[in-house]
Every structure is written in structure tokens, then in C-alpha cells.
Design a protein around this motif. Structure first.
Motif, PDB file in Angstrom:
ATOM      1  N   LEU A  89      11.993  41.222 -24.056  1.00 28.65           N
ATOM      2  CA  LEU A  89      11.742  42.161 -24.704  1.00 28.65           C
ATOM      3  C   LEU A  89      11.357  41.342 -25.792  1.00 28.65           C
ATOM      4  O   LEU A  89      11.614  40.203 -26.659  1.00 28.65           O
ATOM      5  N   PRO A  90      10.429  42.306 -27.198  1.00 28.10           N
ATOM      6  CA  PRO A  90       9.772  41.667 -27.781  1.00 28.10           C
ATOM      7  C   PRO A  90      11.058  41.140 -29.489  1.00 28.10           C
ATOM      8  O   PRO A  90      10.390  40.247 -29.774  1.00 28.10           O
ATOM      9  N   GLY A  91      12.124  41.900 -29.998  1.00 27.85           N
ATOM     10  CA  GLY A  91      12.388  41.265 -30.388  1.00 27.85           C
ATOM     11  C   GLY A  91      14.157  41.236 -30.490  1.00 27.85           C
ATOM     12  O   GLY A  91      14.470  41.474 -29.371  1.00 27.85           O
ATOM     13  N   PRO A  92      15.208  41.606 -30.632  1.00 28.36           N
ATOM     14  CA  PRO A  92      16.480  41.226 -31.192  1.00 28.36           C
ATOM     15  C   PRO A  92      17.286  42.535 -30.127  1.00 28.36           C
ATOM     16  O   PRO A  92      16.741  43.421 -30.515  1.00 28.36           O
ATOM     17  N   VAL A  93      18.464  41.952 -29.803  1.00 27.14           N
ATOM     18  CA  VAL A  93      18.697  42.815 -28.498  1.00 27.14           C
ATOM     19  C   VAL A  93      19.851  44.417 -29.039  1.00 27.14           C
ATOM     20  O   VAL A  93      20.960  43.268 -29.297  1.00 27.14           O
ATOM     21  N   THR A  94      19.193  45.074 -30.304  1.00 25.60           N
ATOM     22  CA  THR A  94      20.282  45.669 -31.140  1.00 25.60           C
ATOM     23  C   THR A  94      20.978  46.831 -30.575  1.00 25.60           C
ATOM     24  O   THR A  94      20.671  46.944 -28.990  1.00 25.60           O
ATOM     25  N   PRO A  95      22.406  47.801 -30.859  1.00 27.75           N
ATOM     26  CA  PRO A  95      22.763  48.173 -30.711  1.00 27.75           C
ATOM     27  C   PRO A  95      22.112  49.683 -30.121  1.00 27.75           C
ATOM     28  O   PRO A  95      21.670  49.691 -29.294  1.00 27.75           O
ATOM     29  N   ALA A  96      20.604  49.902 -30.352  1.00 28.81           N
ATOM     30  CA  ALA A  96      19.748  50.971 -30.188  1.00 28.81           C
ATOM     31  C   ALA A  96      18.972  50.615 -29.511  1.00 28.81           C
ATOM     32  O   ALA A  96      18.529  51.121 -28.016  1.00 28.81           O
ATOM     33  N   VAL A  97      18.760  49.348 -28.876  1.00 27.60           N
ATOM     34  CA  VAL A  97      17.775  48.778 -27.306  1.00 27.60           C
ATOM     35  C   VAL A  97      19.085  48.974 -26.203  1.00 27.60           C
ATOM     36  O   VAL A  97      18.766  49.059 -24.959  1.00 27.60           O
TER      37      VAL A  97
ATOM     38  N   HIS B 298      20.018  44.353 -10.687  1.00 34.51           N
ATOM     39  CA  HIS B 298      20.236  43.350 -11.214  1.00 34.51           C
ATOM     40  C   HIS B 298      19.096  42.773 -12.500  1.00 34.51           C
ATOM     41  O   HIS B 298      17.736  41.772 -12.080  1.00 34.51           O
ATOM     42  N   CYS B 299      19.518  43.189 -14.316  1.00 33.35           N
ATOM     43  CA  CYS B 299      18.512  42.944 -14.675  1.00 33.35           C
ATOM     44  C   CYS B 299      19.294  42.325 -15.542  1.00 33.35           C
ATOM     45  O   CYS B 299      20.621  42.733 -16.587  1.00 33.35           O
ATOM     46  N   THR B 300      18.587  41.220 -16.339  1.00 30.73           N
ATOM     47  CA  THR B 300      19.162  39.938 -17.512  1.00 30.73           C
ATOM     48  C   THR B 300      18.341  40.429 -18.872  1.00 30.73           C
ATOM     49  O   THR B 300      16.959  40.008 -18.509  1.00 30.73           O
ATOM     50  N   TYR B 301      18.935  40.763 -19.977  1.00 33.17           N
ATOM     51  CA  TYR B 301      17.533  40.762 -21.160  1.00 33.17           C
ATOM     52  C   TYR B 301      17.352  39.279 -22.291  1.00 33.17           C
ATOM     53  O   TYR B 301      18.679  39.425 -22.767  1.00 33.17           O
ATOM     54  N   LEU B 302      16.343  38.688 -22.367  1.00 32.72           N
ATOM     55  CA  LEU B 302      16.400  38.070 -23.460  1.00 32.72           C
ATOM     56  C   LEU B 302      14.897  38.670 -23.723  1.00 32.72           C
ATOM     57  O   LEU B 302      14.611  39.299 -24.618  1.00 32.72           O
ATOM     58  N   THR B 303      14.863  37.552 -24.958  1.00 32.66           N
ATOM     59  CA  THR B 303      14.024  37.425 -26.928  1.00 32.66           C
ATOM     60  C   THR B 303      13.195  36.517 -26.177  1.00 32.66           C
ATOM     61  O   THR B 303      13.927  35.571 -26.054  1.00 32.66           O
ATOM     62  N   PRO B 304      12.006  36.531 -26.934  1.00 30.91           N
ATOM     63  CA  PRO B 304      11.732  34.999 -27.000  1.00 30.91           C
ATOM     64  C   PRO B 304      12.068  34.115 -27.387  1.00 30.91           C
ATOM     65  O   PRO B 304      12.126  32.594 -27.570  1.00 30.91           O
TER      66      PRO B 304
END
Length: 245
Positions: free
Chosen positions: A46-54, A75-81
Motif C-alpha cells: 500500500l502507498p502510505g502508513p497502515v493507519t487505523p482507517a486503512v 491470505h494477504c500481508t500488507y506492506l508499504t514501500p
């Protein structure tokens, strides 16, 4: 194909989060995928921080997918750059129908570099640092020593299909990775296990359950299979870890 329909629905649902990339790894990318049996192992950047909204949006997306065939195995894990190169950090993950955090292991990272399937956006080589052979070998041996070896003391676990399958297959894969620095599929692991001294009847039991539709095992066979598996894996893991040290 239900798998492709689910992947398209998932990637489409991620559009609202403007993903940098979505990748498949594991059997889905490596060529040993069995629809309805194998998990769908994914990474989304994802492009930005993994905030509570995300986090909320991710949870809603997966909840909406639940009625679809095969969705329980996605199953999916979420990273950012900014977090993609963090090999020890724990990252937001949806698996087993819940959200939690876990690392993206050296095995997953090597899979993505070696044969990761790009479902959207940029390729893994542009965002993930490479995994050195020594780092990969150290990880798989440590996993055998610190996770699977202690688990052998819990006899009840090994009456379950999933523990027999993962225990035997993961050992064969770890052996090849530690010795040769390469990854192999679950099917290749099954082919190699007899040559590594594994009990042939256990290997054939795993193969039938993975590729055919056998009747449920009897209580007698389940107990015998557990004993054979534990008797084999204990000394085999000890020998692997000793040779690597």
C-alpha cells in the motif's frame, strides 16, 4: 476458474487503497496450486502508513469477500514501500478469517524474487531487497529446530493431517534449501522424501490426500501415521540442524 475470479475481485476491491503492487507467492505462483485445497498466498504493498482507517478498509474488504468460493483460503500481508525491507517487523495480515500481524519471512521474500506472480503494479525486485542464500538457509534450519522439533513432543498434534503434511513437506523443503540454496514445491518435496529416509506409507498417504480424494483415515492408521512421522522427523531434524551448525 474460481481462483481467478476471486483474485480479480480482491484486486478490484483494493483499488480504493491505491495499491503500489499486489503479488502472489506460494503454490499459487510456484506451479503446484490445487484449487479448493491450496491457500492463496498474497502480498499487497500500500502507498502510505497502515493507519487505523486503512486497517478498517482492509477488514471490510475481506469481510465482503467471505461469501465467495475459496475466500477462506485467501491470505494477504500488507506492506508499504517504507516497511518492505523490514525483515523482522510484523505486518498487518489477513489469514484464517482474522486480522493480526506477522513477519514476511525470508522464504516468502525469496519466493517473490524467484517466481512471484505480479497481479498488479510494480514487480517484487523493485521494492524488496534480495535474500542471501545464507540468510535463507539459516531461517529454514532455525524454523525446523525451534518450531517443528519442539512440536514433536506434543503427540496429539501429529494425529492431525495438517501437522503430518506440513511437518514432512517442510522438512524436505528445508533440507534442499539448506543444502542447495534453492526452493522446491510441495510436489517436489513429496518426490524427495523417500530418498531422505521418510516412511513410504506416510508419504503416499500425504500424496493421496493432496492429489486424490481418499476416504477418511481410520483411527488405527492415524495413530500409526503419527508414530511413524514423529519417529522419523525427530532424528531427521536433529541431523539437519547438526550438519548446518
Amino acid at each position: 476458474m474460481e481462483t481467478e475470479a476471486l483474485l480479480a475481485r480482491f484486486v478490484g476491491g483494493l483499488t480504493a487503497l491505491d495499491p503500489v503492487a499486489v503479488w502472489a507467492h506460494g503454490s499459487l505462483a510456484g506451479g503446484d496450486y490445487q484449487e479448493g485445497r491450496s491457500d492463496l498466498d498474497l502480498i499487497a504493498v500500500l502507498p502510505g502508513p497502515v493507519t487505523p482507517a486503512v486497517v478498517w478498509k482492509v477488514a471490510v474488504l475481506h469481510a465482503r469477500l467471505r461469501p465467495l468460493p475459496l475466500a477462506t483460503g485467501l491470505h494477504c500481508t500488507y506492506l508499504t514501500p517504507g516497511t518492505a525491507d523490514d525483515v523482522t517487523g510484523r505486518h498487518l495480515t489477513w489469514a484464517h478469517e482474522q486480522l493480526f500481524k506477522r513477519p514476511v519471512t525470508p522464504v516468502t521474500r525469496r519466493e517473490l524474487h524467484a517466481f512471484g506472480r505480479v497481479l498488479h503494479g510494480r514487480p517484487p525486485a523493485e521494492l524488496l531487497p534480495p535474500v542471501a542464500d545464507r540468510e535463507l538457509a539459516a531461517y529454514v534450519v532455525r524454523d525446523q529446530r525451534d518450531y517443528y522439533r519442539p512440536a514433536l513432543d506434543n503427540a496429539a498434534l501429529w494425529t492431525r493431517d495438517v501437522w503430518v503434511d506440513l511437518g514432512m513437506i517442510t522438512f524436505a523443503r528445508a533440507t534442499v534449501t539448506a543444502r542447495e540454496g534453492r526452493l522446491i514445491s510441495k510436489g517436489e518435496a513429496l518426490d524427495l522424501l523417500p530418498g531422505l529416509g521418510a516412511p513410504a506409507e506416510v508419504v503416499e498417504d500425504i500424496r493421496r490426500r493432496r492429489y486424490d480424494h481418499p476416504a477418511p483415515p481410520t483411527e488405527e492408521w492415524t495413530a500409526r501415521r503419527a508414530r511413524l512421522t514423529r519417529d522419523y522427523l525427530g532424528p531427521a531434524i536433529d541431523a539437519l540442524t547438526a550438519s548446518y551448525d
